[in-house]
Design a protein around this motif. Structure first.
Motif, mmCIF file in Angstrom:
data_model
loop_
_atom_site.group_PDB
_atom_site.id
_atom_site.type_symbol
_atom_site.label_atom_id
_atom_site.label_comp_id
_atom_site.label_asym_id
_atom_site.label_seq_id
_atom_site.Cartn_x
_atom_site.Cartn_y
_atom_site.Cartn_z
ATOM 1 N N ARG A 34 -17.827 12.390 5.821
ATOM 2 C CA ARG A 34 -17.174 11.127 5.498
ATOM 3 C C ARG A 34 -15.678 11.271 5.759
ATOM 4 O O ARG A 34 -14.954 11.817 4.925
ATOM 5 N N PRO A 35 -15.210 10.791 6.906
ATOM 6 C CA PRO A 35 -13.790 10.931 7.230
ATOM 7 C C PRO A 35 -12.926 9.976 6.413
ATOM 8 O O PRO A 35 -13.304 8.850 6.141
ATOM 9 N N ARG A 36 -11.758 10.488 6.015
ATOM 10 C CA ARG A 36 -10.758 9.688 5.324
ATOM 11 C C ARG A 36 -9.420 9.962 5.991
ATOM 12 O O ARG A 36 -9.207 11.006 6.590
ATOM 13 N N ILE B 109 0.867 -1.176 0.000
ATOM 14 C CA ILE B 109 0.000 0.000 0.000
ATOM 15 C C ILE B 109 0.901 1.221 0.000
ATOM 16 O O ILE B 109 1.845 1.309 0.782
ATOM 17 N N GLU B 110 0.621 2.144 -0.892
ATOM 18 C CA GLU B 110 1.380 3.391 -0.951
ATOM 19 C C GLU B 110 1.149 4.180 0.327
ATOM 20 O O GLU B 110 0.051 4.176 0.882
ATOM 21 N N LYS B 111 2.160 4.896 0.772
ATOM 22 C CA LYS B 111 2.039 5.671 2.011
ATOM 23 C C LYS B 111 1.026 6.806 1.902
ATOM 24 O O LYS B 111 0.474 7.222 2.889
ATOM 25 N N ASP B 112 0.809 7.320 0.702
ATOM 26 C CA ASP B 112 -0.136 8.425 0.538
ATOM 27 C C ASP B 112 -1.543 7.938 0.203
ATOM 28 O O ASP B 112 -2.374 8.714 -0.255
ATOM 29 N N THR B 113 -1.803 6.684 0.447
ATOM 30 C CA THR B 113 -3.116 6.116 0.199
ATOM 31 C C THR B 113 -4.142 6.746 1.132
ATOM 32 O O THR B 113 -3.897 6.894 2.323
ATOM 33 N N VAL B 114 -5.289 7.108 0.582
ATOM 34 C CA VAL B 114 -6.393 7.645 1.377
ATOM 35 C C VAL B 114 -7.300 6.473 1.734
ATOM 36 O O VAL B 114 -7.711 5.714 0.865
ATOM 37 N N MET B 115 -7.571 6.322 3.028
ATOM 38 C CA MET B 115 -8.308 5.160 3.511
ATOM 39 C C MET B 115 -9.539 5.557 4.311
ATOM 40 O O MET B 115 -9.560 6.620 4.925
ATOM 41 N N ARG C 279 -12.196 4.618 7.515
ATOM 42 C CA ARG C 279 -11.985 4.157 8.891
ATOM 43 C C ARG C 279 -11.847 2.639 8.923
ATOM 44 O O ARG C 279 -10.957 2.093 9.570
ATOM 45 N N ARG C 280 -12.701 1.966 8.183
ATOM 46 C CA ARG C 280 -12.675 0.498 8.149
ATOM 47 C C ARG C 280 -11.385 -0.015 7.507
ATOM 48 O O ARG C 280 -10.774 -0.969 7.992
ATOM 49 N N ASP C 281 -10.954 0.632 6.410
ATOM 50 C CA ASP C 281 -9.703 0.233 5.752
ATOM 51 C C ASP C 281 -8.508 0.419 6.683
ATOM 52 O O ASP C 281 -7.620 -0.429 6.756
ATOM 53 N N LEU C 282 -8.489 1.546 7.386
ATOM 54 C CA LEU C 282 -7.395 1.838 8.297
ATOM 55 C C LEU C 282 -7.364 0.821 9.437
ATOM 56 O O LEU C 282 -6.300 0.324 9.809
ATOM 57 N N ALA C 283 -8.519 0.503 9.978
ATOM 58 C CA ALA C 283 -8.604 -0.484 11.050
ATOM 59 C C ALA C 283 -8.091 -1.844 10.566
ATOM 60 O O ALA C 283 -7.334 -2.518 11.274
ATOM 61 N N LYS C 284 -8.478 -2.219 9.368
ATOM 62 C CA LYS C 284 -8.033 -3.494 8.807
ATOM 63 C C LYS C 284 -6.521 -3.489 8.593
ATOM 64 O O LYS C 284 -5.841 -4.472 8.875
ATOM 65 N N HIS C 285 -5.992 -2.372 8.096
ATOM 66 C CA HIS C 285 -4.547 -2.251 7.841
ATOM 67 C C HIS C 285 -3.744 -2.439 9.130
ATOM 68 O O HIS C 285 -2.719 -3.127 9.134
ATOM 69 N N PHE C 286 -4.191 -1.827 10.223
ATOM 70 C CA PHE C 286 -3.471 -1.910 11.496
ATOM 71 C C PHE C 286 -3.948 -3.048 12.384
ATOM 72 O O PHE C 286 -3.457 -3.214 13.502
ATOM 73 N N LYS C 287 -4.948 -3.805 11.903
ATOM 74 C CA LYS C 287 -5.507 -4.942 12.646
ATOM 75 C C LYS C 287 -6.029 -4.505 14.017
ATOM 76 O O LYS C 287 -5.693 -5.066 15.056
ATOM 77 N N ILE C 288 -6.860 -3.465 13.973
ATOM 78 C CA ILE C 288 -7.489 -2.921 15.170
ATOM 79 C C ILE C 288 -8.987 -2.779 14.909
ATOM 80 O O ILE C 288 -9.434 -2.909 13.779
ATOM 81 N N ALA C 289 -9.744 -2.478 15.942
ATOM 82 C CA ALA C 289 -11.181 -2.263 15.798
ATOM 83 C C ALA C 289 -11.438 -0.878 15.195
ATOM 84 O O ALA C 289 -10.709 0.076 15.497
ATOM 85 N N PRO C 290 -12.466 -0.738 14.355
ATOM 86 C CA PRO C 290 -12.810 0.583 13.815
ATOM 87 C C PRO C 290 -13.060 1.626 14.902
ATOM 88 O O PRO C 290 -12.762 2.811 14.709
ATOM 89 N N ASP C 291 -13.566 1.200 16.052
ATOM 90 C CA ASP C 291 -13.779 2.133 17.159
ATOM 91 C C ASP C 291 -12.470 2.734 17.671
ATOM 92 O O ASP C 291 -12.454 3.850 18.182
ATOM 93 N N THR C 292 -11.371 1.999 17.524
ATOM 94 C CA THR C 292 -10.074 2.530 17.920
ATOM 95 C C THR C 292 -9.690 3.706 17.024
ATOM 96 O O THR C 292 -9.168 4.715 17.503
ATOM 97 N N VAL C 293 -9.975 3.600 15.733
ATOM 98 C CA VAL C 293 -9.699 4.706 14.810
ATOM 99 C C VAL C 293 -10.518 5.930 15.218
ATOM 100 O O VAL C 293 -10.015 7.052 15.224
ATOM 101 N N THR C 294 -11.770 5.727 15.588
ATOM 102 C CA THR C 294 -12.624 6.824 16.042
ATOM 103 C C THR C 294 -12.035 7.472 17.300
ATOM 104 O O THR C 294 -11.972 8.701 17.404
ATOM 105 N N ARG C 295 -11.583 6.653 18.229
ATOM 106 C CA ARG C 295 -10.982 7.177 19.464
ATOM 107 C C ARG C 295 -9.711 7.955 19.150
ATOM 108 O O ARG C 295 -9.486 9.040 19.695
ATOM 109 N N TRP C 296 -8.880 7.425 18.251
ATOM 110 C CA TRP C 296 -7.663 8.136 17.851
ATOM 111 C C TRP C 296 -8.007 9.478 17.226
ATOM 112 O O TRP C 296 -7.316 10.468 17.455
#
Length: 74
Positions: free
Chosen positions: A53-55, A7-13, A15-32
């Protein structure tokens, strides 16, 4: 030629994609996000609100995580 699974570093993701990438819950992305994670809002609403729509830009998220970890005192 072998297909690369990177995945390119400048990829726009999302919340769900980001959670999957870091292997965390989507709620963790919301908290972050509430803790200052860089977020980009797209669509008609450009700020946190119903309908926004957050990216997340992967390189900015990685930099934020690195800075956050360096500030932790053990």
């Amino acid at each position: 030629m072998q297909k690369q699974n990177t995945i390119e570093k400048d990829t726009v993701m999302t919340r769900r994609d980001l959670a999957k990438h870091f292997k965390i819950a989507p709620d963790t992305v919301t908290r972050w996000s509430k803790q200052g994670l860089p977020v980009l809002y797209i669509g008609k609403v450009k700020e946190p609100a119903k309908g926004a729509r957050p990216r997340y830009i992967l390189s900015e998220v990685m930099a934020w995580l690195e800075n956050r970890q360096s500030g932790i005192v053990w």
